[in-house]
Enzyme design. Structure first.
Site, PDB file in Angstrom:
ATOM      1  N   ARG A   1       0.425  14.398  13.285  1.00 23.30           N
ATOM      2  CA  ARG A   1       0.802  14.228  11.867  1.00 23.30           C
ATOM      3  C   ARG A   1       0.905  15.568  11.125  1.00 23.30           C
ATOM      4  O   ARG A   1       0.229  15.812  10.144  1.00 23.30           O
ATOM      5  CB  ARG A   1      -0.154  13.273  11.168  1.00 23.30           C
TER       6      ARG A   1
ATOM      7  N   CYS B   1      -5.045   7.844   9.280  1.00 22.83           N
ATOM      8  CA  CYS B   1      -5.369   7.261  10.581  1.00 22.83           C
ATOM      9  C   CYS B   1      -5.087   8.263  11.702  1.00 22.83           C
ATOM     10  O   CYS B   1      -4.101   8.989  11.671  1.00 22.83           O
ATOM     11  CB  CYS B   1      -4.552   5.992  10.817  1.00 22.83           C
TER      12      CYS B   1
ATOM     13  N   ARG C   1      -8.849  -0.161   4.504  1.00 21.49           N
ATOM     14  CA  ARG C   1      -7.964   0.839   3.876  1.00 21.49           C
ATOM     15  C   ARG C   1      -6.645   0.202   3.458  1.00 21.49           C
ATOM     16  O   ARG C   1      -5.979   0.666   2.543  1.00 21.49           O
ATOM     17  CB  ARG C   1      -7.664   1.979   4.861  1.00 21.49           C
TER      18      ARG C   1
ATOM     19  N   LYS D   1       0.858  -1.204   0.000  1.00 20.70           N
ATOM     20  CA  LYS D   1       0.000   0.000   0.000  1.00 20.70           C
ATOM     21  C   LYS D   1       0.884   1.240   0.000  1.00 20.70           C
ATOM     22  O   LYS D   1       0.699   2.164  -0.793  1.00 20.70           O
ATOM     23  CB  LYS D   1      -0.877   0.008   1.243  1.00 20.70           C
ATOM     24  N   ASN D   2       1.900   1.251   0.862  1.00 22.93           N
ATOM     25  CA  ASN D   2       2.711   2.458   1.045  1.00 22.93           C
ATOM     26  C   ASN D   2       3.789   2.632  -0.011  1.00 22.93           C
ATOM     27  O   ASN D   2       4.525   3.617   0.008  1.00 22.93           O
ATOM     28  CB  ASN D   2       3.312   2.484   2.453  1.00 22.93           C
TER      29      ASN D   2
ATOM     30  N   ASP E   1       4.204   0.461  12.053  1.00 23.70           N
ATOM     31  CA  ASP E   1       2.953  -0.121  11.534  1.00 23.70           C
ATOM     32  C   ASP E   1       2.727  -1.544  12.024  1.00 23.70           C
ATOM     33  O   ASP E   1       1.636  -2.082  11.835  1.00 23.70           O
ATOM     34  CB  ASP E   1       2.945  -0.086  10.000  1.00 23.70           C
TER      35      ASP E   1
END
Ligand code: EPZ
Length: 417
Positions: free
Chosen positions: A121, A116, A396, A22-23, A304
């Site tokens: 952030r 999230c 997600r 995903k990242n 993560d």
């Protein structure tokens, strides 16, 4: 609202395949705006974050479609530089559209990104870095406006090796005039993947994976076909699932070297681990406490995987200290684990976990992506039935999560309420 209903107690056996990261996919989608030619991204997971990013590309005027699991993007007609707030707020990775959109159009307008709820952030490192490259940045009413007639290469020192800020700067610098040097850059494998992708498009970047990345701006980038690296966090999630539930599984289509820190911890917990090419074999052991797990930027232990590791520590023999160094509020899964009988005390960024023989099934609520995955693993290993509510977060980042777990023997089903 969707939920998982899980009957705990199953051991896990068999083999599971891993999706593209995903990242890694998200910054590659941003990079596709840097060319007017067609880009194809292979083994692209249809997860919510990717589909939202595809929605953003559509708003910019790109044509996108899936051909099987290959995502095709044609940016020839892209002409809009504004990313709608409704989409920008859905995910964090919208912010690194700034670098590619301002490079393509000389302008970019975006609402503050979502993502999230795991901490403040901020995006100061992104914006200050773009300013170093000649971008004029104004922030007003929750929107960020960037303008730049010509991006110029520069020296940029990041106060923190931010993954997103490093990616944003690579995107902005790829076609800037002159050379950009990014110091204290993030070293994650996803950064290396972005470098390789842009170089495949005709870019001239070197040093990704180290703290110093050098970007020689080029005039034009062309289309390409590319398959991203596999998702090291998804692979780690399944390895931790087996360590928690017992049994023995093989995780295929991985790059074991990208999760060396997790494999080291799992061996400390007494799991038997064997890595062979793109496969990692794991057999559950006695589950001894790993004593301490501290998250840190790559190649340290990935933040993560902190939530799934916290769940695993709950059923390890002995006490474990988990320290979350990356995000301020990434322990929202802890109160839910305590409802399942876990013994956890949190003080600031540290959690002290005293292992218990078994967790008990309970109704729990997911409040972020990796916390939701952790609660799912806990429920599969627990005694009795659990319900995990609000699967939006899990969806997600994990595609076919319950199908893959069920294929390994977990008794899990998705219900719509
Ligand atoms: C990326 O987020 C990942 N997301 C995150 O994965 C991951 O947890 C994180 O990197 C760390 O590895 C994507 O790649 C889409 P950072 P990002 O910038 O880029 C501070 C998941 O579950 N910071 O490296 O947002 C920040 O507050 C997600 O897949 C600033 O202070 O992470 C944090 O404390 C969650 N100013 C630290 O740096 C800035 O301008 C690390 O953040 C930017 C960041």
């Amino acid at each position: 609202m969707e939920k998982f209903v899980i009957k705990g107690g199953a051991k896990l056996f068999g083999e599971v395949g891993i999706q593209s990261a995903k990242n890694a996919v998200l910054p590659l989608l941003a990079a596709s705006v840097l060319t007017e030619e067609r880009v194809e991204i292979g083994r692209c997971p249809r997860i919510a974050d990717v589909l939202n990013m595809v929605g953003i590309l559509g708003e910019l005027g790109c044509e996108t479609h899936f051909d099987g699991d290959t995502l095709c993007i044609d940016g020839a007609d892209a002409a809009n530089h504004e990313i709608p707030a409704a989409l920008a707020k859905e995910l964090r990775s919208s912010v690194f559209m700034l670098g590619s959109v301002v490079s393509r159009f000389g302008r970019a307008r975006i609402a503050y990104p979502g993502g999230c709820d795991i901490g403040l952030r901020p995006i100061d490192l992104h914006l200050n870095g773009l300013r170093r490259l000649g971008v004029s940045v104004t922030e007003d009413g929750g929107y960020i406006d960037c303008t730049c007639s010509r991006l110029r290469g520069a020296e940029v020192l990041l106060d923190f090796p931010s993954v997103g800020a490093t990616e944003n700067l690579l995107l902005a610098a790829a076609k800037a005039e002159g050379t950009t040097v990014i110091r204290n850059a993030a070293k994650e494998p996803e950064i290396v993947d972005l470098q390789n992708f842009i170089n495949r498009m005709g870019g001239r970047i070197r040093g990704a994976g180290t703290a110093v990345i050098v970007v020689e701006g080029v005039k034009k980038l062309h289309g390409t076909e590319y398959t991203p690296i596999s998702d090291r966090i998804e692979a780690g999630t399944f390895l931790i699932a087996c360590a928690m539930c017992g049994g023995g599984i093989a995780v295929k289509n991985t790059e074991p070297e990208n999760i060396a820190s997790l494999l080291h911890k799992l061996r400390e917990i007494s799991c038997k681990i064997r890595a062979e090419n793109d496969k990692i074999y794991i057999e559950c052991g006695k589950r001894l406490s790993p004593k301490i797990v501290e998250t840190s930027p790559y190649p340290g232990f990935p933040t993560d995987l902190q939530a799934p590791m916290t769940a695993l520590a709950c059923v390890c023999e002995g006490a474990t200290v988990i320290v979350e160094n990356l995000f301020e509020t990434r322990f929202k899964h802890v109160p839910e684990l305590i409802r399942m009988g876990a013994d956890i005390t949190v003080r600031g960024r540290s959690a002290l976990i005293r292992g218990v023989p078994r967790l008990r099934g309970a109704d729990v609520f997911a409040s972020d992506l990796r916390g939701g995955a952790a609660l799912t693993l806990a429920a599969i290993s627990a005694e009795g039935e659990s319900v995990v509510t609000d699967l939006r977060f899990i969806d997600r980042g994990y595609s076919s999560f319950e199908y893959k777990l069920r294929a390994l023997g977990a008794r899990i089903r998705r219900v719509r309420i």
